[in-house]
Design a protein around this motif. Structure first.
Motif, mmCIF file in Angstrom:
data_model
loop_
_atom_site.group_PDB
_atom_site.id
_atom_site.type_symbol
_atom_site.label_atom_id
_atom_site.label_comp_id
_atom_site.label_asym_id
_atom_site.label_seq_id
_atom_site.Cartn_x
_atom_site.Cartn_y
_atom_site.Cartn_z
ATOM 1 N N GLY A 1 0.810 -1.211 0.000
ATOM 2 C CA GLY A 1 0.000 0.000 0.000
ATOM 3 C C GLY A 1 0.839 1.254 0.000
ATOM 4 O O GLY A 1 0.503 2.231 0.680
ATOM 5 N N VAL A 2 1.924 1.264 -0.770
ATOM 6 C CA VAL A 2 2.782 2.443 -0.903
ATOM 7 C C VAL A 2 2.940 2.755 -2.383
ATOM 8 O O VAL A 2 2.647 1.913 -3.252
ATOM 9 N N LYS A 3 3.443 3.940 -2.668
ATOM 10 C CA LYS A 3 3.697 4.353 -4.039
ATOM 11 C C LYS A 3 4.876 5.321 -4.050
ATOM 12 O O LYS A 3 5.260 5.886 -3.006
ATOM 13 N N LEU A 4 5.434 5.523 -5.211
ATOM 14 C CA LEU A 4 6.519 6.483 -5.353
ATOM 15 C C LEU A 4 5.983 7.899 -5.210
ATOM 16 O O LEU A 4 4.882 8.212 -5.675
ATOM 17 N N VAL A 5 6.777 8.741 -4.587
ATOM 18 C CA VAL A 5 6.426 10.157 -4.529
ATOM 19 C C VAL A 5 6.488 10.727 -5.936
ATOM 20 O O VAL A 5 7.400 10.405 -6.716
ATOM 21 N N ASP A 6 5.510 11.528 -6.287
ATOM 22 C CA ASP A 6 5.439 12.073 -7.646
ATOM 23 C C ASP A 6 6.734 12.803 -8.001
ATOM 24 O O ASP A 6 7.207 13.665 -7.259
ATOM 25 N N GLY A 7 7.286 12.423 -9.150
ATOM 26 C CA GLY A 7 8.488 13.083 -9.645
ATOM 27 C C GLY A 7 9.788 12.523 -9.113
ATOM 28 O O GLY A 7 10.852 13.074 -9.390
ATOM 29 N N THR A 8 9.745 11.443 -8.341
ATOM 30 C CA THR A 8 10.969 10.855 -7.803
ATOM 31 C C THR A 8 10.969 9.355 -8.060
ATOM 32 O O THR A 8 9.933 8.753 -8.351
ATOM 33 N N ILE A 9 12.147 8.783 -7.917
ATOM 34 C CA ILE A 9 12.283 7.326 -8.022
ATOM 35 C C ILE A 9 12.980 6.762 -6.796
ATOM 36 O O ILE A 9 13.306 5.573 -6.765
ATOM 37 N N ASP A 10 13.232 7.574 -5.791
ATOM 38 C CA ASP A 10 13.925 7.116 -4.590
ATOM 39 C C ASP A 10 13.184 7.473 -3.307
ATOM 40 O O ASP A 10 13.775 7.420 -2.228
ATOM 41 N N GLU A 11 11.906 7.818 -3.411
ATOM 42 C CA GLU A 11 11.111 8.141 -2.236
ATOM 43 C C GLU A 11 9.737 7.489 -2.381
ATOM 44 O O GLU A 11 9.169 7.452 -3.474
#
Length: 551
Positions: free
Chosen positions: A230-240
């Motif tokens: 139930g998580v997703k990447l922070v918009d505009g990042t690939i490491d958060e």
């Protein structure tokens, strides 16, 4: 009367003096005879004179070249030591400011004083809109390596991050992650588990991550783990990553255990860091335990292992640094293992090194933590990469990392978890149980007359391929226990009970034939093939006959 002194006797010349006198006379005679009169009074032109004259000219030419070399060396010394201001001014006046003095000195020695032209290669950029280009012209794309191609700066998108807040740039940059079928595959997995166990959601799912699968599918396994958490990447990042709220998720957060292959550990260290951070973020979220299975299991592990909740949320494991695989396949292929317990202990000893994002780059030995995490697992799943293989019985590495029987031995209730396989093809995706997959693949391939007759006729390694498939089938039976016993019975009736087939296999490849017999004997002795003791004794005798080398 004057007295005369006695005269000394004439001295005899020394041998060396006599030799010199003879040599002088010979030289004089040779000089006289060089251009002496010929038979009719004409002077003779001696070839010796021509040779001597040519030698003189060659010597003079050599000296001229030596003088030029000396002058060049002197000029080199001047250029290295630095010219005086007066000489520098004369050089600029004569050769120009941007001219090379050494090139011009070389040009002065060219015939007729003609100076060769200096060719300069100019790179011109042609626009795609140029009218001179045909409509079918495709503009070449230069490489983007700015180190190898000095002076060239290509597409710098890989050098900098995208501009946050630009939706078009974000969609283009992350268009392939997560894959579109991620949610559909996981929903089908949940539905399959519900069909088998009558539970709405699994409490914990164990993933086996492969490097090639994630490269070819743009991180499909990673996206599946994020979906269950139930998580997703922070918009505009690939490491958060960030949590998806429970009211939007509308289901519990499912616990996961991640077992990474050695190559995945080497190539995707950043992704392992992201996974560990996401799992610990979910464990530390202040949510009810019935809606957050990771937090629930982590609290149980804190009491069992006497550690903090962040350490109890360790779920990413792999081999130690420099180590690969569990070596289960090596034991099965050698046919020297004795019991499942021996293989399970080896699996736990080699795959229990934990990854910790708080200590990046360090794989810690966490055997008890690994056992406690696996003990809660209800489902094991692997994503199959079917680009190079036709069946899971073609290669041994899938069953080498399968933890199904290990989890069954660790669970307090002795329940065997559901073993599922996810396939993604051009037609779509499928989620099947291991039992179904092996049954379908075996009946369509190695047990099909059309297939084994074809490989025995056309392929020189046909017997070896049959032996390897059945040995891999035995490996799946050892690690998962999901191989039907009637598959070994059918294979035995095809390859062992037909006398003509036995002689044919032995004549074609006796080594692979002996391995095939060893597989049947081992399957019967360990109970994976339910057959009579009489048939096993007969196979042992046949194995001795094949090893004897007699017809």
């Amino acid at each position: 009367m004057e007295a005369r002194l006695p005269q000394a006797p004439p001295q005899t010349p020394s041998p060396m003096r006599r030799f010199r006198n003879v040599l002088d006379k010979s030289r004089n005679g040779l000089g006289k005879s060089r251009n002496g009169p010929g038979l009719f009074g004409t002077p003779i032109k001696s070839p010796l004179n021509k040779s001597r004259n040519g030698l003189d000219r060659s010597w003079n030419g050599m000296m001229n070249r030596k003088n030029r070399l000396d002058r060049s060396a002197n000029g080199l010394d001047n250029s290295l030591s630095g010219l005086s201001p007066e000489d520098e001014a004369r050089r600029i006046k004569r050769f120009g400011r941007n001219r090379n003095m050494w090139e011009d000195k070389g040009k002065q020695n060219t015939p007729n004083g003609i100076k060769p032209k200096r060719h300069i290669v100019k790179i011109k950029t042609v626009s795609p809109d140029d009218d001179r280009l045909p409509p079918s012209h495709m503009v070449a794309s230069p490489g983007s390596d700015i180190i190898a191609r000095k002076g060239f700066v290509g597409n710098t998108k890989f050098l900098k991050g995208i501009k946050k807040g630009d939706p078009d740039a974000e969609r283009g940059y992350f268009a392939n992650f997560p894959p579109k079928d991620t949610a559909a595959i996981m929903d089908e997995m949940i539905a399959k588990n519900k069909e088998l166990t009558k539970q709405p959601f699994p409490y914990c799912v164990t993933f086996t991550l492969w490097a090639t699968d994630n490269v070819n599918t743009y991180g499909r396994s990673l996206a599946q783990i994020f979906y269950l958490l139930g998580v997703k990447l922070v918009d505009g990042t690939i490491d958060e990553v960030e949590l998806i709220p429970l009211d939007k998720l509308k289901r519990p957060r499912i616990d996961v255990v991640v077992s990474c292959s050695g190559v995945f550990r080497d190539l995707f260290m950043n992704q392992m860091t992201l996974l560990d951070q996401a799992i610990k973020m979910v464990a530390e979220a202040k949510e009810p335990p019935e809606m957050n299975y990771i937090r629930k299991h982590s609290f149980q592990m804190t009491q069992e292992l006497s550690c903090g909740i962040r350490e109890a949320a360790t779920r990413v494991f792999s081999n130690s640094a420099g180590s690969y695989s569990a070596n289960i396949a090596a034991w099965v292929q050698s046919n020297e293992w004795e019991s499942e317990t021996q293989l399970q202990r080896q699996f736990l000893a080699r795959k229990c090194y934990a990854f910790n994002s708080d200590k990046p780059g360090l794989m810690e030995y966490k055997s008890e933590m690994f056992k406690a995490a696996l003990r809660n697992s209800d489902v094991t799943i692997q994503n199959l990469d079917l680009n190079d293989i036709l069946s899971i019985t073609d290669v041994p590495h899938y069953y080498d990392s399968d933890p199904t029987k290990v989890i069954q031995a660790l669970r307090y209730d002795g329940k065997r978890p559901a073993c599922l396989l996810a396939k993604t093809t051009a037609e779509g995706h499928e989620v099947h149980t291991l039992n179904e997959t092996i049954r379908i693949d075996s009946m369509a391939k190695i047990l099909s007359p059309d297939y084994y007759e074809k490989i025995l006729k056309q392929n020189e390694d046909g017997v070896k391929e049959i032996s390897n498939c059945l040995r891999n089938m035995l490996g799946w039976a050892v690690t998962s226990g999901n191989v039907d016993t009637f598959l070994f019975e059918i294979a035995s009736s095809i390859f062992m009970e037909d006398r003509e087939m036995v002689l044919r296999l032995r004549e074609k490849d006796n080594t692979s034939f002996r391995n095939l017999l060893s597989t049947f004997v081992k399957a019967g002795e360990q109970g994976y093939w339910e057959t009579s003791e009489k048939k096993i004794v007969k196979l042992r005798e046949l194995k001795k006959f094949a090893e004897s080398g007699f017809d």
